[in-house]
Design an enzyme around this catalytic site. Structure first.
Site, PDB file in Angstrom:
ATOM      1  N   GLU A   1       0.547  -1.180  -0.317  1.00  0.00           N
ATOM      2  CA  GLU A   1       0.321   0.247   0.361  1.00  0.00           C
ATOM      3  C   GLU A   1       1.011   1.832   0.028  1.00  0.00           C
ATOM      4  O   GLU A   1       0.158   1.819  -0.492  1.00  0.00           O
ATOM      5  CB  GLU A   1      -0.759  -0.544   1.315  1.00  0.00           C
TER       6      GLU A   1
ATOM      7  N   GLN B   1      -8.385  -6.301  12.218  1.00  0.00           N
ATOM      8  CA  GLN B   1      -8.039  -5.009  11.084  1.00  0.00           C
ATOM      9  C   GLN B   1      -8.658  -4.331  11.701  1.00  0.00           C
ATOM     10  O   GLN B   1      -9.292  -3.432  10.390  1.00  0.00           O
ATOM     11  CB  GLN B   1      -7.975  -6.157   9.522  1.00  0.00           C
TER      12      GLN B   1
ATOM     13  N   MET C   1      24.180   9.886   2.062  1.00  0.00           N
ATOM     14  CA  MET C   1      23.946  11.015   3.388  1.00  0.00           C
ATOM     15  C   MET C   1      23.700  11.167   4.482  1.00  0.00           C
ATOM     16  O   MET C   1      24.676  11.635   4.720  1.00  0.00           O
ATOM     17  CB  MET C   1      22.938  11.298   2.133  1.00  0.00           C
TER      18      MET C   1
END
Lengths: 599, 189
Positions: A80, A143, A503
């Site tokens: 998702e 859920q 970085m």
């Protein structure tokens, strides 16, 4: 206040940004399930693509999708989070609203990073999350999660739909809010029983929200003041942010800058709003901006901020930023005005409307002296990297630019490669630079590039879509490669592999006495070529500048699936110039030899 | 690091003044109390969004009251907060940009009336009874309940008056205090 679903309103949508409605959808009060109302509403809204993942709470929506074959494409993503980033990439590339459909609980929580990213970067997306039936909400059902509560501070707005008769109106409002004003993410939570319930479907023609106003034109007296300030200034400077891209004001801005002779510096999200090959272009400013853009900021006497929010990565230490500059701020979001830097003249409005109003009010200025001074700074400290015959990230990016003549949609992930892309690619067109700026989400690049490629295909553009990412970030959402392959997207995936979280490594070297704590990835990196092949993509590898050019040519010959190019580069390379976090913009580290008081 | 003894440019002084920040380090911070009235859609979600904005962005809330208005679809929130002019301007803008807020007003910049209601339960003895009632009389409090050991007072007025009343009652063994938070309204000119 509540929209009456039984009114005789025919849902004919007007305005150029809004799509035409299919006449068969206007059947007044036709009864259908909430799931079908949702799909019909998306059709009526003109949605062409939905990134989604099914689950228990939204199974009826997927069932109806199977039955009625709606007029949009559903892309089954593999995670998702990838779905939300894909919707962001789609939205940023096309200027349309991205759509995500996921189930309850983990489906909803997995979208959180993408929603937060869209919120920080003003990306219009609508996320539909399934929810347990209304009677079970609060019972710790299977859920279940409080999606509204979790997302409250990272959405522009959110809805829990409790009644099927509110559904169509809610969808209409959600898209309206996401698209207008300062764009942003909207979450719509859909309990399972609401999706099952039957109700009449009428897609409303208009929205009616008394608390939601969209600024458009600026106030005339403010504009007159701004024009006068521009007239009186000697060293003016445009500071352009993502608002210029979101409002599609690139041409207008370019016209005004050339007309007045005022130089332009852009933020990370402003890249592309002004062609970087123009003599007035100072390129990007801020932490990894150019020396000359930052010098110009420190010495200018007027900043004309256009759709920018004075982010800390732009200003560095606020107290000493632009010490001589008056500020004109053209901005659609009132909360950005005088938030970090006081605006002497604040113009609340849509950037495009305001620039249109401003254009006839400004006269050409003599900025020769000022531009001459900027040129001195330009010569003083140009962007440079070591040319020693080794493959370097900056060289890879220059090769990619040369291959495309700068005419490509470039999506980056987050890290060193992102800054090098901003410095070296030279963006020429609006909406050709897509990145995760505000939230700095590693793993953004690959799925966002996929979304952008779907967008390019939808609008029939032949612009190549190039994803530049690092080895750290690429792995975070690499699962979406197989989705792009399944849809035969000719993505170009460049992985700048320095076997480090580059970085973080750079900060560790500069500010933490070279203690490289947990940034070495050489043991955990996958074989990128095999990873590509396992996901039905083409995998290529380069270790020298010659191979680099070769595999870019090879990758461009692949037209029926993504091609991944792994570029193995030196791990010691650093992004320069750099303003250390919290330092004054005037104090840049320009290379390894700069005395650094921050160590 | 850098020295903090920067010489300010005229433009920097303008910015600091606009933000209500001290120009010299020894200037006192120009923070003050503000009463902000917010009209919102009458729903739990709207109320929570307003409160959430304060916590998410690190603003203070001293007190908050909420209740319906003459229009049943609109709630009125009275928020008491503290900050300098830059912070308060931010609070107002952040409130205004929420989709569910209909109107946002900072009453502090206008002429307004402000009231708070307080219920206070205090233990009394034969010796302290008359003194407690005297204090209450001075503050125009009203006895709303009395038992063999405790008295409960009702007091209305500006917050400072209630602060002072509680202060005076402190020596007398307060059992419980319930304050409503400030409600406020602009005066018509």
């Amino acid at each position: 206040m509540k929209y009456d679903v039984h009114t005789k309103v025919q849902p004919v949508v007007t305005g150029d940004a809004l799509p035409k409605v299919r006449p068969e959808l206007t059947t007044k009060g036709q009864h259908m399930s909430g799931a079908e109302i949702l799909l019909r509403s998306l059709e009526a809204e003109g949605v062409k693509i939905v990134f989604g993942h099914p689950g228990g709470a939204v199974i009826h929506v997927y069932d109806e999708m199977h039955r009625i074959k709606p007029q949009f494409e559903h892309i089954l993503v593999r995670h998702e989070q990838g779905g939300t980033h894909a919707a962001e990439g789609y939205a940023k590339a096309t200027g349309k609203v991205g759509t995500v459909l996921v189930t309850s609980g983990p489906g909803a929580t997995n979208t959180v990073t993408g929603i937060a990213d869209a919120y920080m970067d003003s990306v219009p997306i609508v996320v539909f999350t399934g929810q347990v039936p209304t009677g079970l909400i609060g019972n710790d059902a299977f859920q279940e999660c409080d999606a509204i509560g979790i997302s409250r501070s990272i959405t522009k707005h959110s809805y829990l739909v409790r009644d099927v008769s509110d559904l169509a109106r809610t969808v209409k409002e959600a898209y309206h809010i996401a698209r207008t004003g300062r764009p942003g993410p909207v979450l719509v939570d859909l309990p399972k029983d609401v999706l099952l319930a039957k109700g009449p479907f009428v897609y409303p023609e208009t929205v009616n929200m008394r608390g939601y106003a969209v600024p458009a034109e600026g106030r005339v007296e403010k504009l007159e003041r701004a024009a006068q300030m521009i007239e009186e200034s000697e060293r003016p400077l445009f500071y352009v942010g993502g608002g210029a891209v979101n409002s599609d004001s690139s041409e207008l801005l370019t016209d005004i800058a050339r007309h007045t002779g005022i130089p332009v510096t852009t933020t990370l999200h402003g890249l592309g709003a002004f062609p970087e090959d123009d003599t007035l272009a100072l390129r990007m400013l801020g932490m990894h901006g150019t020396w000359w853009a930052n010098q110009a900021i420190q010495h200018c006497d007027l900043i004309i901020a256009v759709g920018a929010r004075f982010d800390d990565r732009v200003t560095g230490k606020l107290d000493s930023w632009a010490p001589h500059a008056k500020v004109i701020h053209i901005e659609i979001d009132q909360s950005c005005i005088s938030k970090n830097v006081f605006a002497d003249c604040a113009i609340l409005g849509n950037v495009r409307n305001v620039l249109e109003q401003l254009r006839p009010m400004v006269k050409p200025k003599d900025t020769t002296e000022w531009l001459k001074q900027i040129d001195v700074w330009r010569q003083e400290c140009p962007l440079k990297y070591e040319q020693d015959g080794k493959l370097r990230a900056q060289g890879v990016i220059e090769n990619l630019r040369d291959k495309t003549n700068g005419d490509a949609v470039v999506i980056t992930d987050v890290g060193q490669h992102q800054m090098w892309t901003a410095q070296y690619f030279r963006f020429l067109h609006s909406r050709t630079h897509i990145t995760s700026g505000g939230l700095g989400t590693m793993g953004f690049g690959m799925p966002a590039a996929m979304g952008a490629a779907f967008g390019m295909r939808e609008i029939g553009s032949s612009r190549p879509v190039v994803c530049i990412s690092g080895d750290g970030g690429f792995v975070m959402n690499a699962q979406e490669m197989s989705v792009a392959a399944a849809h035969k997207l000719p993505l170009k995936l460049a992985v700048i592999n320095n076997r480090f979280l580059g970085m973080v490594r750079q900060w560790q070297e500069l500010f933490h006495k070279e203690r490289y704590s947990h940034t070495d990835l050489s043991d955990t990196n996958p074989d990128f070529v095999k990873l590509a092949e396992a996901n039905h993509c083409v995998g290529l590898r380069a270790t020298t500048p010659e191979e680099c050019r070769q595999i870019i040519d090879e990758a461009w010959k692949v037209t029926d699936r993504p091609a991944l190019m792994e570029f193995q580069v030196a791990k010691e390379e650093m992004v320069f110039p750099m303003v250390p976090a919290g330092a004054a913009t005037g104090e840049m580290i320009t290379d390894r030899m700069t005395p650094n008081s921050f160590v | 690091m850098m020295a903090d003894t920067l010489v300010l440019t005229p433009q920097q002084i303008i910015r600091k003044k606009a933000a209500g920040e001290p120009i010299q380090p020894d200037d006192s911070e120009m923070t003050r109390k503000h009463t902000i009235v917010v009209l919102v859609e009458n729903s739990i979600g709207a109320f929570i969004r307003v409160i959430n904005m304060f916590s998410a962005r690190g603003f203070n809330i001293d007190s908050v009251t909420v209740g319906p208005t003459e229009d049943s679809s609109v709630s009125r929130m009275n928020i008491a907060t503290v900050g300098n002019s830059r912070i308060i301007a931010q609070v107002l803008r952040q409130l205004s940009r929420l989709v569910d807020t209909i109107e946002v007003t900072d009453l502090t910049t206008t002429d307004y009336v402000e009231r708070e209601l307080c219920l206070l339960k205090v233990c009394y003895t034969k010796d302290s009874r008359s003194e407690i009632l005297d204090v209450s009389d001075i503050f125009r409090g009203k006895v709303v309940d009395i038992t063999k050991k405790t008295m409960t007072f009702e007091l209305r007025g500006p917050s400072q008056k209630i602060d002072a009343f509680i202060d005076m009652m402190l020596p007398h063994n307060i059992v419980e205090v319930a304050r409503s938070g400030r409600v406020a309204m602009q005066r018509d000119i």
